[in-house]
Design an enzyme around this catalytic site. Structure first.
Site, PDB file in Angstrom:
ATOM      1  N   GLU A  29      42.730  34.820  42.921  1.00 25.56           N
ATOM      2  CA  GLU A  29      43.235  34.029  41.791  1.00 25.56           C
ATOM      3  C   GLU A  29      43.962  34.853  40.723  1.00 25.56           C
ATOM      4  O   GLU A  29      43.622  34.815  39.549  1.00 25.56           O
ATOM      5  CB  GLU A  29      42.086  33.226  41.181  1.00 25.56           C
ATOM      6  CG  GLU A  29      41.420  32.298  42.205  1.00 25.56           C
ATOM      7  CD  GLU A  29      40.180  31.590  41.670  1.00 25.56           C
ATOM      8  OE1 GLU A  29      39.870  31.734  40.466  1.00 25.56           O
ATOM      9  OE2 GLU A  29      39.524  30.896  42.462  1.00 25.56           O
TER      10      GLU A  29
ATOM     11  N   GLU B 140      37.507  27.600  51.141  1.00 20.93           N
ATOM     12  CA  GLU B 140      36.846  26.841  50.072  1.00 20.93           C
ATOM     13  C   GLU B 140      37.159  25.341  50.154  1.00 20.93           C
ATOM     14  O   GLU B 140      37.369  24.678  49.127  1.00 20.93           O
ATOM     15  CB  GLU B 140      37.236  27.409  48.705  1.00 20.93           C
ATOM     16  CG  GLU B 140      36.993  28.909  48.615  1.00 20.93           C
ATOM     17  CD  GLU B 140      37.189  29.483  47.225  1.00 20.93           C
ATOM     18  OE1 GLU B 140      37.045  28.731  46.236  1.00 20.93           O
ATOM     19  OE2 GLU B 140      37.466  30.693  47.125  1.00 20.93           O
TER      20      GLU B 140
END
Length: 382
Positions: A167, A272
């Site tokens: 991220e 995820e």
């Protein structure tokens, strides 16, 4: 002399038809005997699940039987992050991480390490000296190297691939202004991948992020990866976090990103994965973990189970995404659910605490949802 009677031509056709029908029945029966997700997706991509500390420390629970039956890849949800493993500089706690690795090896799982460098759960000491002042680029680079070498080196040859950086790119394609970026600039990305490669030259190295179907982020990630490649930095894959909703993201944009990332010459992974059925406080808000919205009853409408129409939307949405994954299975190496059953999911507490969500493929009592059978049947068509 023994006389052998020949079968009349028309009878021979009949016999051949019978044999072909019989073979067809056998093939059809064999397909029906595929009852698990990992069998269904064999030869296409790994199907994985994230394990929490509860799973790792209580391996006798029923959800672990679901894991062993349906999944062939595992990733630790939190317990290999830097803030969990090295709370204070030089003091490593590998207790839970070691159990995770041991479980994966004992059960012949494809093991993924998550994550080496992430702004959100990095320990504060990483960025400051004993007086609380921001450290120099040289000090931070050395701390990154020490951490990565220690963690990756410990599990060398055991972990198939690492989420090296998590991220780091914003939805508009610009760099996240994390402490790593503020101190080291874009070089922190290059250094993280270099250190990981040094620690285990055989391990695959990945970049992982959410909202990866956003056009701006897509362009930013492509630019970042091309820059690494131009510098000769090893990067093997891109993880597209699959925190999806009933309406967002658009499947067409998700597909554009799969194609754009695979064109870089790296593997694509769906990481995820979960599908929230709950109303979002804001449109297409991604998965920024720091977001916290005040609880409202209107945002928690399904405490007693899902209405039939919502369940139908859920099933259709999962089917559409898995059809996309299967259509591009030559580009995708892994699809990982973020948990095993609905009770495990972080979506029960994010972005609104105290909600009841239903984002995974197995119910809270570990029974498979009807979508599991549908996915198995879908995979049989490929």
């Amino acid at each position: 002399m023994k006389i052998t009677k020949s079968i009349p031509f028309k009878h021979g056709i009949t016999l051949a038809v019978i044999l072909l029908i019989g073979l067809g029945c056998v093939v059809k029966k064999d397909r029906k005997t595929t009852e698990t997700l990992k069998e269904a997706f064999e030869g296409k991509f790994h199907i994985g699940a994230a394990l929490s500390a509860n799973h790792i420390n209580n391996q006798g629970q029923a959800s672990m039987e679901v894991l062993n039956t349906h999944f062939n890849s595992i990733v630790a949800e939190n317990n290999m992050k830097s803030g969990m493993i090295q709370i204070r500089e030089g003091e490593f706690n590998f207790d839970v991480a070691d159990k995770f690795i041991e479980y994966g090896e004992a059960n012949d799982m494809h093991i993924v390490g998550h994550t080496l460098i992430w702004h959100s759960q990095a320990p504060r000491w990483f960025f400051t000296d004993s007086d609380g002042n921001t450290v120099s680029p040289e000090v931070l680079a050395q701390r990154m190297k020490d951490h990565i070498h220690t963690v990756v080196g410990r599990y060398k040859g055991k972990v198939k691939g690492w989420d090296v950086v998590n991220e780091a790119i914003l939805d508009d394609g610009s760099w996240r202004k994390s402490k790593f970026y503020e101190i080291l600039g874009e070089d922190f990305m290059k250094l993280a991948f270099q250190f990981a490669h040094e620690a285990d030259p055989e391990a695959e190295l990945y970049y992982n992020d959410f909202s990866m179907a956003q056009p701006g982020k897509r362009e930013g990630v492509v630019k970042m990866v091309k820059n690494l490649q131009a510098q000769g930095v090893k990067i093997d894959g891109i993880g597209m976090q699959g925190h999806i909703g009933l309406e967002h993201p658009k499947i067409q944009e998700f597909e554009k990103s799969i194609l754009a990332y695979s064109e870089l010459g790296v593997t694509v992974m769906i990481t995820e994965l979960d599908l929230s059925v709950l109303p979002s406080p804001r449109r297409d808000m991604g998965a920024e973990i720091s977001t916290n919205i005040e609880y409202q009853q209107s945002l928690n409408p399904y405490t007693e189970g899902l209405p039939e129409d919502v369940q139908k939307q859920f099933d259709e949405r999962y089917l559409a995404f898995f059809k996309l994954f299967l259509d591009h299975h030559d580009k995708i190496s892994r699809v990982t659910l973020w948990g095993i059953n609905d009770g495990d999911s972080w979506k029960n507490g994010w972005p609104v605490r105290g909600r009841t969500d239903y984002p995974l493929l197995f119910n809270r009592d570990n029974t498979p949802k009807s979508i599991v059978k549908d996915l198995i049947e879908l995979a049989a068509k490929y």
